[in-house]
Write a protein that holds these residues in place. Structure first.
Motif, mmCIF file in Angstrom:
data_model
loop_
_atom_site.group_PDB
_atom_site.id
_atom_site.type_symbol
_atom_site.label_atom_id
_atom_site.label_comp_id
_atom_site.label_asym_id
_atom_site.label_seq_id
_atom_site.Cartn_x
_atom_site.Cartn_y
_atom_site.Cartn_z
ATOM 1 N N PRO A 81 -4.862 7.340 3.784
ATOM 2 C CA PRO A 81 -5.438 7.411 1.977
ATOM 3 C C PRO A 81 -4.199 6.493 1.774
ATOM 4 C CG PRO A 81 -5.149 9.302 2.635
ATOM 5 C CD PRO A 81 -4.762 8.250 4.627
ATOM 6 N N GLY A 82 -4.784 6.145 0.903
ATOM 7 C CA GLY A 82 -3.815 5.992 -0.603
ATOM 8 C C GLY A 82 -3.959 4.619 -1.816
ATOM 9 N N ARG A 83 -3.445 4.048 -2.662
ATOM 10 C CA ARG A 83 -3.354 3.149 -3.655
ATOM 11 C C ARG A 83 -3.017 2.389 -3.249
ATOM 12 N NH1 ARG A 83 0.112 4.228 -7.534
ATOM 13 N NH2 ARG A 83 1.327 5.989 -7.331
ATOM 14 N N TRP A 116 0.884 -1.224 -0.195
ATOM 15 C CA TRP A 116 -0.095 -0.108 -0.034
ATOM 16 C C TRP A 116 0.674 1.851 0.229
ATOM 17 C CZ3 TRP A 116 -5.273 0.548 -0.454
ATOM 18 C CH2 TRP A 116 -5.700 1.916 -0.273
ATOM 19 N N LYS A 117 0.373 2.339 -0.612
ATOM 20 C CA LYS A 117 1.607 3.322 -0.901
ATOM 21 C C LYS A 117 0.519 4.501 -0.497
ATOM 22 C CE LYS A 117 3.459 1.448 -5.147
ATOM 23 N NZ LYS A 117 4.044 2.070 -6.698
ATOM 24 N N PHE A 124 -6.664 8.248 -4.445
ATOM 25 C CA PHE A 124 -6.379 7.949 -3.568
ATOM 26 C C PHE A 124 -7.981 7.152 -2.954
ATOM 27 C CE2 PHE A 124 -7.800 11.874 -1.792
ATOM 28 C CZ PHE A 124 -8.726 11.782 -0.928
ATOM 29 N N TRP A 125 -7.485 6.287 -2.078
ATOM 30 C CA TRP A 125 -9.102 5.101 -1.423
ATOM 31 C C TRP A 125 -8.361 5.386 -0.320
ATOM 32 C CZ3 TRP A 125 -6.569 4.182 -6.256
ATOM 33 C CH2 TRP A 125 -8.038 3.653 -7.113
ATOM 34 N N GLU A 172 -2.713 13.174 -6.553
ATOM 35 C CA GLU A 172 -3.189 11.368 -7.039
ATOM 36 C C GLU A 172 -4.588 11.157 -6.383
ATOM 37 O OE1 GLU A 172 1.744 9.644 -7.190
ATOM 38 O OE2 GLU A 172 -0.357 9.306 -5.471
ATOM 39 N N SER A 201 -0.978 8.321 -0.022
ATOM 40 C CA SER A 201 -0.739 9.142 -1.458
ATOM 41 C C SER A 201 -0.497 10.738 -0.902
ATOM 42 C CB SER A 201 -2.177 9.514 -1.351
ATOM 43 O OG SER A 201 -2.417 10.233 -0.014
ATOM 44 N N ARG A 202 0.499 10.715 -2.538
ATOM 45 C CA ARG A 202 0.565 12.193 -2.891
ATOM 46 C C ARG A 202 -0.248 13.307 -3.090
ATOM 47 N NH1 ARG A 202 5.505 9.378 -5.871
ATOM 48 N NH2 ARG A 202 3.533 8.367 -6.671
#
Length: 400
Positions: free
Chosen positions: A204-206, A188-189, A197-198, A195, A191-192
């Motif tokens: 939050p990230g992807r 999991w990354k 995201f979820w 971008e 979010s920047r």
């Protein structure tokens, strides 16, 4: 002879025995949809389509699943360049991919799961891995702890100590600080800015790339499947990481048989051979190819080489395959003419050809040998062309 396939995992040919008799669960890694597909993709998907069709011809009920990676840095860069969105870019190139596959007479998959539509399954799998001690959060990211998985490297034959050295050379200091081991990879990354995201338990990230397929295989086909396939460039790290993720979570083998097709290469002006890829800028798109060559000519070109061997691209080779397909088409037309004269092509000639074809394909899908059988039958038919078309008697009897 029974079907034998080369299993990358065991590095040998094995008798093919599906989990459930008569049924085959078959997963193939799909494309990252940020551009038109190239000939290397064409080679891969013609290969898996041919294998799928052969299994069906042999009487298996095949469930074939192929994913789309529709969230990725390359997609985001394309969207930024085109002043578009991730969704628009993905939809554009999914449609282009499906059009190319249709022109190549490739059967549609039974399901095309997408990463962006599989977020609940992805986050649930990451949570399982974290609970089992195989994953850990770090500043909004989540990493897989490769040293916790005893079998890591069994598909590719790579050793963790060497991977650590390689990773040390690649990673930036900040990313190294977040990891327990340089070889660990992102599930999991965080979010920047700007971008998509979820939301997740880690912020939050992807998803990372590798976790997508593990989650989609499990959701679509279950814990263990019969065949997992893809290009040889996916063997490491993608498929190796899939195994680590899936098997750590389920305690079961991810796939019984791992199949990998060889690269499609091109010759440089220097005479050296290199892999055809978008990143090297040395590729033809399928879209461009199909404007100049018949789709079945390209299929024949691909199948003239065994799927595990490397294939070197040239226009001349495609032109020769085009001629070969034209000859086969003529044979099919002649076969129809013979049928219309109530002289069925059956008996020893046809049955021996079918058996020889089956023997070739049962030997790890040996399409060059199988095509040799087809061309021999074609030549026998072609030798009768003038006789049949001018009303003469067939030298090949209806019983042959």
């Amino acid at each position: 002879m029974t079907l034998h396939v080369y299993n990358t995992l065991t590095r040998q040919k094995e008798e093919f025995v599906p989990i459930v008799p008569g049924r085959v669960k078959f997963y193939v890694c799909g494309v990252t949809v940020y551009d038109h597909s190239h000939l290397g993709h064409g080679r891969s998907y013609v290969t898996w389509d041919t294998i799928r069709r052969y299994l069906m011809w042999q009487g298996y009920a095949v469930t074939y699943v192929q994913n789309f990676t529709d969230i990725d840095d390359k997609i985001l860069r394309r969207a930024e360049k085109e002043h578009s969105t991730m969704t628009r870019v993905s939809e554009t190139y999914i449609a282009a991919y499906l059009e190319d596959m249709s022109k190549l007479n490739i059967l549609p998959a039974d399901a095309y799961p997408r990463a962006t539509q599989s977020i609940p399954e992805i986050t649930a799998l990451i949570a399982e891995l974290e609970a089992g001690g195989f994953a850990y959060p770090a500043s909004g990211d989540v990493y897989y702890h490769v040293r916790r998985f005893v079998g890591y490297g069994k598909l590719s034959g790579k050793h963790l100590d060497q991977l650590r050295v390689d990773a040390d050379k690649r990673l930036e200091d900040e990313e190294l600080k977040r990891k327990k081991d340089p070889a660990d990879f992102a599930l999991w990354k965080a979010s920047r800015p700007g971008e998509p995201f979820w939301d997740s338990a880690w912020g939050p990230g992807r998803p990372g790339w590798h976790i997508e397929c593990s989650a989609m295989v499990r959701a679509q086909l279950g814990d263990t499947i019969d065949i997992h396939a893809g290009g040889e460039d996916l063997q490491f790290p993608h498929h190796e990481n899939e195994i680590a993720q899936s098997e750590a979570a389920t305690g079961k083998p991810l796939a019984r048989y791992w199949l990998h097709n060889g690269f499609l290469n091109v010759k440089k002006k220097s005479g050296e051979v290199e892999k055809m890829s978008k990143s090297l800028g040395n590729f033809w798109t399928l879209k461009d190819l199909l404007e100049k060559f018949a789709p079945m000519g390209f299929r024949l070109y691909v199948l003239q080489a065994h799927y595990r061997t490397q294939l070197t691209f040239s226009v001349e080779a495609l032109e020769n395959a085009q001629k070969g397909w034209s000859n086969l088409e003529e044979s099919l037309r002649l076969s129809g003419l013979v049928q219309s004269l109530n002289q069925p092509l059956q008996g020893e000639l046809l049955s021996s050809s079918v058996e020889a074809f089956r023997v070739a394909m049962d030997d790890d899908f040996n399409t060059p040998e199988a095509l040799a059988v087809i061309f021999a039958l074609s030549n026998a038919l072609m030798s009768e062309r003038n006789v049949v078309e001018h009303g003469g008697a067939l030298r090949i009897s209806p019983e042959q």
